[in-house]
Motif scaffolding. Structure first.
Motif: not given
Lengths: 122, 107
Positions: A37, A39, A45, A47, A50, A94, A99, A109-110, A112-114
């Motif tokens: 994802i 931003q 944001l 997508w 995946h 990201y 989930k 999405f539960d 996430w990377g930083q």
């Protein structure tokens, strides 16, 4: 606790290929979908797409001609390649884990990377 | 692409206030809707999935309702840590899309 960490170059030139990896730790990469994802201030944001650990993938049609998402379960990593980049691809990228997904729907999405900031500039 | 709209785009509120944010999908997405909170410099955090289910660890002052095309997120008794931007996201049809966000700031 599942953790995701993006890695890759933060600066690239127009027409180049953006390559990022996401390392999954604290849990198995198997039997889940994994997403990218991005931003940006201009587009919010977005997508990108995946991939399932088995290799099945879906992409955003707006990027599909330029994007490839791959997975390496032996390394607990999945990767993003975006070709022919322009300034419009400048964004925070990201990696994330849905989930729950069926073949065509996902609940959110539960994990996430930083995030990693990628800038496209000559 | 499925258009997601949110209103308001921004709201000013005080600690203790009740805030409601609405999200509308361009077509019926059943209950495939999620809500996120994002603070500056951080990744979005999942608050709600399946339109109404509270993600583990999220305070119970957050609640959500809706199905089909119209959804809402409510924060009862706003806390200082709740000042952030909130996004809805549909997971019903590819490409998954996000709303433009609602910024909740301090009055």
């Amino acid at each position: 606790q599942v953790q995701l960490q993006e890695s890759g170059p933060g600066l690239l030139k127009p027409s180049g290929t953006l390559s990022l990896s996401c390392t999954v730790s604290g849990g198995s990469i198997n039997n889940y979908y994994w997403a990218w994802i991005r931003q940006s201030p201009g587009k919010g944001l977005e997508w990108i797409g995946h991939i399932h650990s088995t290799g099945t993938s879906n992409y955003n049609p707006s990027l599909e001609s330029r994007v490839t998402i791959s997975v390496d379960t032996s390394k607990s990593q999945f990767s993003l390649a975006l070709s022919s980049v322009t300034a419009a691809d400048t964004a925070m990228y990201y990696c994330a884990r849905p989930k729950y997904c069926t073949n065509i729907n996902c609940w959110g999405f539960d994990y996430w990377g930083q995030g990693t900031l990628v800038t496209v500039s000559s | 692409d499925m258009q997601m709209t949110q209103s308001p785009s921004a709201v000013s509120a005080s600690v203790g206030d009740k805030v409601t944010i609405t999200c509308r999908a361009g077509q019926n997405i059943r209950s495939w809707l999620a809500w996120y909170q994002q603070k500056p410099g951080k990744a979005p955090q999942l608050l709600i999935y399946g339109a109404t289910s509270l993600q583990s660890g999220v305070p119970s002052r957050f609640s959500a309702s809706g199905s089909g095309t119209d959804f809402s997120l409510t924060i009862t008794s706003l806390q200082p840590e709740d000042f952030a931007t909130y996004y809805c996201q549909q997971g019903y049809i590819f490409p998954f899309t996000f709303g433009p966000g609602t910024k909740v700031d301090i009055k």
